[in-house]
Motif scaffolding. Structure first.
Motif, PDB file in Angstrom:
ATOM      1  N   SER A 123      27.045  -1.265 -38.551  1.00 44.74           N
ATOM      2  CA  SER A 123      25.707  -0.812 -38.940  1.00 44.74           C
ATOM      3  C   SER A 123      24.922  -1.867 -39.711  1.00 44.74           C
ATOM      4  CB  SER A 123      25.810   0.459 -39.792  1.00 44.74           C
ATOM      5  OG  SER A 123      26.564   0.208 -40.964  1.00 44.74           O
ATOM      6  N   ILE A 124      25.548  -3.016 -40.009  1.00 43.23           N
ATOM      7  CA  ILE A 124      24.893  -4.073 -40.777  1.00 43.23           C
ATOM      8  C   ILE A 124      24.590  -5.268 -39.878  1.00 43.23           C
ATOM      9  CG2 ILE A 124      25.096  -5.662 -42.726  1.00 43.23           C
ATOM     10  CD1 ILE A 124      24.867  -2.755 -43.550  1.00 43.23           C
ATOM     11  N   VAL A 125      23.370  -5.771 -39.993  1.00 41.91           N
ATOM     12  CA  VAL A 125      22.948  -6.956 -39.246  1.00 41.91           C
ATOM     13  C   VAL A 125      22.646  -8.064 -40.250  1.00 41.91           C
ATOM     14  CG1 VAL A 125      21.272  -7.922 -37.626  1.00 41.91           C
ATOM     15  CG2 VAL A 125      21.909  -5.501 -37.466  1.00 41.91           C
ATOM     16  N   GLY A 126      23.146  -9.273 -39.975  1.00 42.92           N
ATOM     17  CA  GLY A 126      22.853 -10.406 -40.850  1.00 42.92           C
ATOM     18  C   GLY A 126      24.049 -10.834 -41.667  1.00 42.92           C
ATOM     19  N   ALA A 127      23.793 -11.342 -42.845  1.00 42.17           N
ATOM     20  CA  ALA A 127      24.855 -11.872 -43.702  1.00 42.17           C
ATOM     21  C   ALA A 127      25.817 -10.758 -44.126  1.00 42.17           C
ATOM     22  CB  ALA A 127      24.245 -12.529 -44.940  1.00 42.17           C
ATOM     23  N   PRO A 128      27.123 -11.028 -44.112  1.00 42.40           N
ATOM     24  CA  PRO A 128      28.102 -10.021 -44.556  1.00 42.40           C
ATOM     25  C   PRO A 128      27.885  -9.664 -46.025  1.00 42.40           C
ATOM     26  CG  PRO A 128      29.183 -11.842 -43.415  1.00 42.40           C
ATOM     27  CD  PRO A 128      27.776 -12.273 -43.675  1.00 42.40           C
ATOM     28  N   LEU A 129      28.132  -8.404 -46.342  1.00 36.90           N
ATOM     29  CA  LEU A 129      27.993  -7.930 -47.717  1.00 36.90           C
ATOM     30  C   LEU A 129      29.325  -7.919 -48.458  1.00 36.90           C
ATOM     31  CD1 LEU A 129      25.584  -4.885 -47.144  1.00 36.90           C
ATOM     32  CD2 LEU A 129      24.989  -7.233 -47.761  1.00 36.90           C
ATOM     33  N   LYS A 130      30.414  -7.917 -47.736  1.00 35.93           N
ATOM     34  CA  LYS A 130      31.731  -7.787 -48.346  1.00 35.93           C
ATOM     35  C   LYS A 130      31.999  -8.922 -49.343  1.00 35.93           C
ATOM     36  CE  LYS A 130      36.615  -7.032 -47.274  1.00 35.93           C
ATOM     37  NZ  LYS A 130      37.628  -6.882 -46.201  1.00 35.93           N
ATOM     38  N   GLY A 131      32.355  -8.521 -50.557  1.00 35.84           N
ATOM     39  CA  GLY A 131      32.690  -9.494 -51.589  1.00 35.84           C
ATOM     40  C   GLY A 131      31.504 -10.216 -52.195  1.00 35.84           C
ATOM     41  N   GLN A 132      30.287  -9.769 -51.869  1.00 39.78           N
ATOM     42  CA  GLN A 132      29.088 -10.468 -52.334  1.00 39.78           C
ATOM     43  C   GLN A 132      28.324  -9.664 -53.382  1.00 39.78           C
ATOM     44  OE1 GLN A 132      28.422 -13.518 -51.506  1.00 39.78           O
ATOM     45  NE2 GLN A 132      29.954 -13.710 -49.882  1.00 39.78           N
ATOM     46  N   LYS A 133      27.655 -10.389 -54.283  1.00 39.48           N
ATOM     47  CA  LYS A 133      26.695  -9.773 -55.192  1.00 39.48           C
ATOM     48  C   LYS A 133      25.373  -9.669 -54.431  1.00 39.48           C
ATOM     49  CE  LYS A 133      29.490  -9.457 -58.664  1.00 39.48           C
ATOM     50  NZ  LYS A 133      29.362 -10.156 -59.944  1.00 39.48           N
ATOM     51  N   VAL A 134      24.825  -8.460 -54.392  1.00 42.29           N
ATOM     52  CA  VAL A 134      23.699  -8.166 -53.499  1.00 42.29           C
ATOM     53  C   VAL A 134      22.468  -7.744 -54.292  1.00 42.29           C
ATOM     54  CG1 VAL A 134      22.929  -6.710 -51.577  1.00 42.29           C
ATOM     55  CG2 VAL A 134      25.329  -7.459 -51.699  1.00 42.29           C
ATOM     56  N   LEU A 135      21.313  -8.273 -53.874  1.00 43.85           N
ATOM     57  CA  LEU A 135      20.031  -7.888 -54.447  1.00 43.85           C
ATOM     58  C   LEU A 135      19.303  -7.019 -53.417  1.00 43.85           C
ATOM     59  CD1 LEU A 135      18.012  -8.229 -56.819  1.00 43.85           C
ATOM     60  CD2 LEU A 135      17.110 -10.241 -55.638  1.00 43.85           C
ATOM     61  N   ILE A 136      19.101  -5.749 -53.736  1.00 50.58           N
ATOM     62  CA  ILE A 136      18.432  -4.820 -52.825  1.00 50.58           C
ATOM     63  C   ILE A 136      16.920  -4.971 -52.965  1.00 50.58           C
ATOM     64  CG2 ILE A 136      18.084  -2.393 -52.224  1.00 50.58           C
ATOM     65  CD1 ILE A 136      20.884  -1.817 -53.337  1.00 50.58           C
TER      66      ILE A 136
END
Length: 227
Positions: A123-136
């Motif tokens: 369901s996710i397109v683009g850069a992987p989110l796993k293990g990352q600090k994410v800015l929504i």
């Protein structure tokens, strides 16, 4: 107190546009409140308008996270921008491009409304989110429902929400004494950064001598505003 340079820039861009992006008058909100202004970020719908909005977002992000996208970025600095479908999709792409133009390279991703079960799937397109600090990234946090759902998506993908950046903070009370933004910050334990705040619009109106509009905004803030 004057508006930040990027808030003033986006206010002026909105008012200069032939499209009614920022209007003053009387507008009924979903909450039922009668507002003296209405900011429609969906009308940043041309290349030049989107570029102006992305530039203002980039300014606000760099103010809040000076090391973002740089080689000196610490472990708590966001590494990926996440834009919830659908409004967040063009925003994260444009903002990531603008940051890259300034020498700050950062990944971006977004979610599909429906999970794909063929090709790369998921369901996710683009850069992987796993293990990352994410800015929504979002336009306006109204009831907070969409931003909470975005947070759940990030967490379910193994990422960690490091912060939220929105286009506008109306700085008014939600259901209680706190604003919706303050409620989200308290609940999720992260900082919400805003490109434009209601106080920026009031300060800009004062600076430009638009006293009737400023008075209406001040009266609304006195009735519904938060510190």
């Amino acid at each position: 107190m004057s508006a930040t340079s990027y808030a003033a820039s986006i206010i002026e861009t909105a008012l200069a546009s032939e499209q009614p992006i920022l209007r003053f008058g009387t507008f009924t909100l979903k909450s039922g409140r009668s507002s003296p202004y209405f900011f429609n970020f969906g009308l940043f719908n041309t290349g030049s308008l989107l570029l102006a909005l992305a530039s203002a977002f980039a300014d606000a992000i760099l103010d809040a996270y000076p090391e973002i996208g740089s080689s000196s970025a610490g472990p708590d600095t966001p590494k990926v921008l996440f834009g919830p479908a659908y409004k967040g999709i063009p925003l994260v792409a444009a903002i990531a491009s603008e940051l890259a133009r300034r020498g700050r390279d950062i990944g971006y991703s977004y979610n599909r409304k429906e999970k794909k079960d063929h090709g790369e799937g998921g369901s996710i397109v683009g850069a992987p989110l796993k293990g990352q600090k994410v800015l929504i990234v979002d336009d306006v946090i109204t009831a907070g429902t969409a931003i909470r759902e975005a947070h759940k998506i990030v967490e379910s993908e193994g990422g960690q929400t490091a912060g939220i950046v929105e286009a506008l903070d109306r700085e008014e009370r939600g259901q209680g004494e706190l604003s919706t933004v303050q409620e989200v910050e308290k609940e999720l334990g992260v900082k919400v950064t805003s490109v434009v705040k209601m106080r920026d619009i009031v300060a800009w109106l004062k600076e430009k001598g638009k006293l009737d509009e400023m008075k209406a905004m001040e009266e609304y803030r006195a009735k519904w505003g938060v510190n």
